[in-house]
Design a protein around this motif. Structure first.
Motif, PDB file in Angstrom:
ATOM      1  N   ARG A   4       0.723  -1.248  -0.071  1.00  0.00           N
ATOM      2  CA  ARG A   4       0.073  -0.058  -0.022  1.00  0.00           C
ATOM      3  C   ARG A   4       0.868   1.435   0.112  1.00  0.00           C
ATOM      4  N   ARG A   8       3.881   6.182  -5.383  1.00  0.00           N
ATOM      5  CA  ARG A   8       3.863   6.251  -6.808  1.00  0.00           C
ATOM      6  C   ARG A   8       2.663   7.071  -7.014  1.00  0.00           C
ATOM      7  N   ALA A   9       1.534   7.028  -6.453  1.00  0.00           N
ATOM      8  CA  ALA A   9       0.424   7.805  -6.814  1.00  0.00           C
ATOM      9  C   ALA A   9       0.807   9.243  -6.505  1.00  0.00           C
ATOM     10  N   ILE A  55      -4.080  11.072   0.611  1.00  0.00           N
ATOM     11  CA  ILE A  55      -2.754  10.631   0.891  1.00  0.00           C
ATOM     12  C   ILE A  55      -1.908  11.969   1.291  1.00  0.00           C
ATOM     13  N   GLY A  64       3.918   1.697  -1.286  1.00  0.00           N
ATOM     14  CA  GLY A  64       4.366   1.803  -2.606  1.00  0.00           C
ATOM     15  C   GLY A  64       3.397   2.214  -3.513  1.00  0.00           C
ATOM     16  N   TYR A  65       2.022   1.868  -3.252  1.00  0.00           N
ATOM     17  CA  TYR A  65       0.814   2.507  -4.195  1.00  0.00           C
ATOM     18  C   TYR A  65       0.794   3.741  -3.898  1.00  0.00           C
ATOM     19  N   GLU A  66       0.825   4.420  -2.518  1.00  0.00           N
ATOM     20  CA  GLU A  66       0.806   5.933  -2.299  1.00  0.00           C
ATOM     21  C   GLU A  66       1.852   6.394  -2.719  1.00  0.00           C
TER      22      GLU A  66
END
Lengths: 511, 367
Positions: B224, B230-231, B244, B226-228
């Motif tokens: 999660r 990159r976002a 975020i 990493g997802y944030e």
């Protein structure tokens, strides 16, 4: 009347990779007419005009200006051929005066004074002839949007344009400003100028053009005299099938306040007051429309309620206070409280364009327990399966969870956002510009989904600069101007004229 | 649709860039009257001709993997961490303090502890610029560059005034206890019967670096966080919309970045068995080139690190055996950085045009 077309395009084709934006387009625009070009987003209108203005080079085809075959390799050549363009996003130097902007790039010599004097004389003439009045010494940032647009038109006229192309000129204008613009355009036409008006608004086409060409999927599907057609026919030509221009819905059945906003104020980073103590409420089972010209506080309102802008005042959701500044004030906590948000700008806010559809389908909800494989890792397989189901229900095309968001059309991008937000079954749905840049076919679907949520008893806050959309979708309408609420109307008992006055800041007493 | 397919973006473009860099290097070598083919053969033989050469290449590559991953994780959050050099320097301090603090009985205890020491020091050194960026808007490029200088000055002070053993003239810490010495590649390969030169300092850290690559991949594409990250890197406004916190992402991403750079010290400092001045030797900066060339992907970072390991080792060979001056080796490295990093579009755009022509021909043929 002169028989030589002012502009004639023969067999224009243009591809971007595998996408053919223009397919063998031929068109004749007669001098001294207003020629509308209408089509859905991505139909190829802008590409065609960019070719005409020298931004793109056509793969095939010929351009004739007043009967002369003309090569237009760049915008300098277009200007030399007498073509002027007014872009959707103005190209003005903010801290220059009107005069300086008008002569910029067309100065007569190293010294500015003669050019400025010449421009001043011209501006005075034009102001008298066409209602094109702008104070020549005002700086651009001091001007209203409508006036800035006039400066763009003046720039083109200063460069002696005979052919004026306007790309979606009314997107940023109030109805009365738009009417004023159309009076200017008609005046210019009567002086023999040729005007090409690109728009997706059927009403404008009907009001102001002499001839209209319809584009669909890169092709020119029809060119007709405006007087001999009607909006329904044009819409069908644009979409290629029968469409419903009105939203089908039963009367609202409100069931008590879901959202109550009191004395809400926002001061932005520059110290400007964006919201000045507004009050309103929304009940479950109703759609509250917020009408207003872009930039009058609607965006800030959505951001405050969505949890990413600080504000003062009080907001109650189902009777419970919402934290507006503290640690509980972010998008994640708002979502947990049951507020879903379809943002105004899906490409900048609502989606990560480089993320695939499945990554976007949980964006903002990526903490939800059903998407976690463990405390650390996300359950990508579950998310993909969930995305596939939602894409099916919302008819997202192509239904490929792995495709990057940027590769979907505007309408399908919006469906992804809408599916993500509506499928969480929120108590309150914030929707900003739900159909901006969305094709007519998808508009119908999106409107149906919003109405369906309303009919399930949920509250919906709709912000849109499209008055037609507000009027047909909302049950109740408040009008915002300069951070304040100018008035409230019921959708079925008001009209565009009345709302237009409120949008322009005319108070109820004066109206 | 993307014009250039993924495989071409990941492999073809870097490859063409490297070839161009070598081509121009060859012209430069020709211009000073030396033989470029001979130079290239020397580089290849000097690196792959014997196991010591390979060992040195892997030793350098280990450094670059850590610093490359450090820059890459920051790139994912669209932060340009130029401070890898300083963070690795401070990581060296952390490793040295850990190694000197106890009479370590065995490297299996010393290595994890040193790893933590290096990571914490590197992370804290990155935290200050990160905080200044997140809270005060001070540009992270400027502050991390400044922190490289501060780190280097701090290290001079500490080594000369504090950590130097009494009576020594050498600005360096005392030698680490024997229990902190890492197994060499020659020792490890010797166990399975493969002969490997013990001249090269490559050691078990190389495998830690490979593990770091894998963990990096997990972090960025499976968690999660990493997802944030990159976002946030793709769109700050969208991240805020999704709840975020930019502050959180900047602080965390930069601490991971600094921590990775700091981890490099388990390789160079522990292999030297003491901390000396300028122990990082530019690896922090090469990490930037490695991350750019590796497209911020761990596999790319690994391959780019091996390439730069080869360039440094091969360059040393040229320096040793020919009249080509040492500076020219740096020119060759600089050209590779220039072409793979800065001049990426020079190769990308003509290639995109080629693919466009090819793609159209193909779709035309199909219909």
């Amino acid at each position: 009347m002169n028989d030589t077309p002012a502009i004639q395009l023969k067999g224009i084709s243009k591809s971007f990779g595998p996408v053919q934006a223009n397919k063998d387009i031929s068109i004749r625009v007669m001098p001294g007419t207003i020629h509308g070009i209408i089509g859905e987003n991505g139909a190829g209108k802008s590409t065609l005009m960019s070719i005409l203005y020298g931004f793109y080079k056509a793969d095939a085809g010929e351009i004739f200006i007043s009967g002369q075959k003309t090569e237009i390799p760049d915008s300098q050549a277009a200007i030399a051929a007498g073509i002027g363009m007014v872009f959707q996003h103005f190209k003005l130097v903010e801290n220059f005066s009107v005069l300086e902007n008008v002569v910029l790039g067309a100065e007569d010599g190293a010294l500015l004074r003669p050019s400025l004097a010449k421009a001043r004389a011209l501006l005075t003439d034009l102001a008298r002839e066409y209602e094109l009045s702008v104070d020549p010494d005002e700086t651009i940032e001091e001007l209203s949007v409508g006036h800035q647009q006039r400066v763009e038109i003046l720039k083109a006229l200063y460069r002696q344009a005979d052919i004026l192309i306007l790309d979606e000129p009314t997107g940023v204008l109030t109805p009365s400003e738009a009417d004023h613009l159309f009076r200017i355009l008609k005046g210019l036409r009567d002086e023999g100028k040729t005007i090409i008006l690109i728009t997706h608004k059927l009403r404008e086409i009907m009001d102001v053009t002499d001839t209209v060409s319809v584009m669909r999927r890169g092709e020119m599907t029809a060119t007709v005299k405006t007087a001999e057609t009607n909006p329904q026919e044009l819409a069908e030509l644009m979409v290629g099938r029968k469409v419903l221009l009105r939203v089908d819905k039963v009367p609202a059945q409100p069931r008590g306040d879901v959202l109550k906003v009191e004395n809400l104020s926002v001061v932005d980073e520059d110290g400007v007051e964006r919201l000045k103590g507004i009050d309103f409420s929304i009940q479950g089972g109703e759609i509250l429309g917020i009408a207003g010209v872009a930039g009058n506080g609607q965006s800030e309102l959505l951001e405050v309620l969505g949890g990413y802008r600080a504000a003062t005042g009080s907001v109650l959701l189902n009777g419970q206070t919402i934290d507006l500044t503290g640690s509980q004030s972010d998008g994640r906590t708002r979502r947990a409280r049951g507020i879903a948000h379809v943002p105004e700008d899906r490409q900048r806010e609502g989606l990560i364009l480089d993320y695939s559809a499945w990554e976007n389908m949980v964006f903002g909800y990526h903490h939800a327990p059903e998407y976690q494989a463990s405390s650390l890792f996300m359950d990508n397989a579950a998310i993909r399966a969930d995305t596939e189901a939602k894409m099916q229900r919302f008819d997202v095309r192509p239904p490929l969870p792995g495709l990057a968001a940027k590769n979907f059309s505007g309408g399908n991008q919006q469906k992804i956002v809408l599916a993500r937000e509506i499928e969480r079954d929120p108590d309150l749905l914030l929707v900003g510009q739900p159909t901006r840049g969305v094709d007519i076919g998808a508009i119908e679907f999106i409107h149906q989904q919003i109405v369906a949520l309303r009919d399930r008893g949920k509250a919906i806050l709709l912000v849109s600069v499209e008055l037609d959309e507000i009027l047909s979708l909302a049950d109740r309408i408040v009008v915002m101007f300069d951070g304040q609420i100018m008035g409230e109307r019921l959708a079925h008992s008001t009209d565009e004229r009345e709302l237009g006055l409120l949008m322009a800041g005319v108070t109820e007493g004066a109206a | 649709m993307d014009v250039i397919p993924k495989w071409a973006d990941a492999i073809l473009i870097p490859l063409i860039s490297i070839l161009l860099a070598f081509l121009i290097s060859a012209l430069v070598i020709l211009a000073i009257g030396e033989d470029p083919v001979e130079a290239l053969m020397l580089m290849i033989n000097g690196t792959f001709g014997n196991s010591a050469g390979i060992g040195f290449m892997l030793f350098y590559a280990t450094n670059y993997i850590f610093t490359g991953l450090a820059v890459a994780i920051a790139f994912h959050a669209r932060l340009f961490n130029i401070g890898g050099e300083g963070q690795a320097t401070l990581g060296g301090l952390g490793v040295a303090l850990v190694c000197l603090s106890l009479p370590w009985p065995h490297w299996t205890l010393a290595l994890p502890a040193a790893l933590v020491g290096g990571a914490v020091f590197g992370a804290l050194w990155a935290l200050i610029p990160a905080y200044l960026q997140a809270r005060r808007g001070s540009h992270i490029v400027i502050t991390t560059i400044m922190f490289n200088f501060i780190a280097s000055a701090l290290m001079v002070y500490l080594l000369v005034e504090v950590l130097k053993p009494a009576g020594s003239m050498d600005p360096a810490t005392p030698r680490f206890p024997p229990g902190a010495s890492l197994p060499q590649m020659s020792d490890m390969l010797g166990l399975v019967g493969i002969p490997f030169s013990s001249a090269a300092p490559v050691n078990v850290s190389f495998f830690v670096a490979l593990l770091a690559c894998f963990l990096f991949w997990l972090l960025v594409w499976r968690t999660r966080l990493g997802y944030e990250i990159r976002a946030y890197g793709h769109s700050e406004t969208a991240a805020e919309y999704a709840g975020i916190s930019p502050t959180k992402i900047i602080l965390i991403a930069m601490m991971i970045s600094g921590g990775l750079a700091g981890c490099m010290a388990i390789n160079n400092v522990m292999a030297a068995e003491r901390l000396v001045l300028n122990s990082v030797e530019g690896a922090g900066f090469i990490g930037i080139a490695v991350a750019l060339m590796g497209r911020s992907h761990p596999v790319g970072v690994l391959l780019a690190s091996l390439l730069f390991g080869f360039l440094v080792q091969g360059g040393a060979e040229i320096d040793f055996w020919t009249n080509i001056p040492r500076e020219l080796v740096i020119v060759i490295q600089a050209l590779v950085i220039l072409f793979t990093g800065a001049l990426d579009n020079m190769v990308r755009m003509p290639l995109a045009r080629l693919f466009l022509m090819f793609g159209r021909g193909r779709s035309g043929g199909a219909t």
